[in-house]
Scaffold this motif. Structure first.
Motif, PDB file in Angstrom:
ATOM      1  N   VAL A  59     113.652 -65.768   1.851  1.00 42.73           N
ATOM      2  CA  VAL A  59     113.533 -65.968   3.272  1.00 42.73           C
ATOM      3  C   VAL A  59     112.278 -66.593   3.652  1.00 42.73           C
ATOM      4  CG1 VAL A  59     113.953 -65.193   5.554  1.00 42.73           C
ATOM      5  CG2 VAL A  59     115.696 -64.609   3.753  1.00 42.73           C
ATOM      6  N   GLU A  60     111.153 -65.646   3.281  1.00 47.99           N
ATOM      7  CA  GLU A  60     109.862 -65.913   3.627  1.00 47.99           C
ATOM      8  C   GLU A  60     109.095 -67.509   3.157  1.00 47.99           C
ATOM      9  OE1 GLU A  60     107.567 -64.269   5.314  1.00 47.99           O
ATOM     10  OE2 GLU A  60     108.245 -62.314   5.486  1.00 47.99           O
ATOM     11  N   ASP A  61     109.804 -67.719   2.379  1.00 49.20           N
ATOM     12  CA  ASP A  61     109.567 -69.264   1.710  1.00 49.20           C
ATOM     13  C   ASP A  61     110.313 -70.286   2.285  1.00 49.20           C
ATOM     14  OD1 ASP A  61     107.675 -68.209  -0.174  1.00 49.20           O
ATOM     15  OD2 ASP A  61     108.950 -68.499  -1.887  1.00 49.20           O
ATOM     16  N   ASP A  62     111.597 -70.133   2.575  1.00 45.09           N
ATOM     17  CA  ASP A  62     112.565 -71.326   2.905  1.00 45.09           C
ATOM     18  C   ASP A  62     112.413 -71.420   4.422  1.00 45.09           C
ATOM     19  OD1 ASP A  62     113.476 -71.416   0.361  1.00 45.09           O
ATOM     20  OD2 ASP A  62     115.475 -70.510   0.866  1.00 45.09           O
ATOM     21  N   PHE A  63     112.047 -70.226   5.068  1.00 45.97           N
ATOM     22  CA  PHE A  63     112.079 -70.310   6.515  1.00 45.97           C
ATOM     23  C   PHE A  63     110.524 -70.062   7.184  1.00 45.97           C
ATOM     24  CE2 PHE A  63     116.196 -69.224   5.380  1.00 45.97           C
ATOM     25  CZ  PHE A  63     117.007 -70.291   5.789  1.00 45.97           C
ATOM     26  N   SER A  64     109.374 -70.633   6.474  1.00 46.05           N
ATOM     27  CA  SER A  64     108.220 -70.133   6.666  1.00 46.05           C
ATOM     28  C   SER A  64     107.566 -70.707   8.365  1.00 46.05           C
ATOM     29  CB  SER A  64     107.149 -70.580   5.712  1.00 46.05           C
ATOM     30  OG  SER A  64     107.141 -71.981   5.558  1.00 46.05           O
ATOM     31  N   ALA A  65     108.196 -71.826   8.448  1.00 47.71           N
ATOM     32  CA  ALA A  65     107.764 -72.566   9.642  1.00 47.71           C
ATOM     33  C   ALA A  65     108.585 -71.707  11.181  1.00 47.71           C
ATOM     34  CB  ALA A  65     108.114 -73.992   9.739  1.00 47.71           C
TER      35      ALA A  65
END
Length: 145
Positions: free
Chosen positions: A45-51
């Motif tokens: 989740v941190e990587d895929d939705f960083s923005a």
């Protein structure tokens, strides 16, 4: 494993017919935002939705908007870190001491149904204060059932 899904709420009995389906995700967003601020989201989740997480953490989008936009109104076991999942499995929907009961109690104290609490940072802070206490109790060994 699905932990919660906005569609379970918006299509269920007790959901006000005049509310948009996204209101079924507000409470999920509040929990996910709490997890985000406490570093309990999964690396995926941190990587895929960083923005989107930057927007959430800077309070540029609301918790419900985040979970609706990034996670399609759903919370699953893959969205949380191992500690986040362990806490969630013990607290999220287990009986009279649970996130869902705490959220319903907050709504009742506010004089609205749980689906009518606003998706805003005031609601977030009110529920986050409760979840913080539950998390501290859980870390100290309390198991909710």
């Amino acid at each position: 494993m699905s932990i919660d899904d906005a569609s379970w709420h918006s299509s269920g009995k007790g959901f006000p017919a005049d509310l948009p389906a996204k209101h079924g995700a507000t409470h999920i967003g509040m929990f996910v935002a709490w997890a985000a601020f406490n570093n309990l989201l999964s690396k995926t989740v941190e990587d895929d939705f960083s923005a989107e997480l930057i927007e959430l953490r800077h309070k540029q989008i609301t918790p419900g908007t985040f979970v609706w936009r990034a996670m399609e109104g759903k919370l699953s076991e893959f969205d949380l870190s191992s500690d986040g999942l362990e806490f969630c499995c013990n607290y999220y929907k287990n009986g009279s001491v649970s996130f869902l009961s705490d959220y319903e109690n907050l709504a009742r104290e506010s004089g609205v149904s749980d689906y009518c609490l606003p998706d805003d940072w005031s609601t977030y802070q009110a529920i986050a204060d409760i979840v913080d206490l539950r998390y501290l109790a859980w870390q100290a060994g309390t198991r909710f059932r």
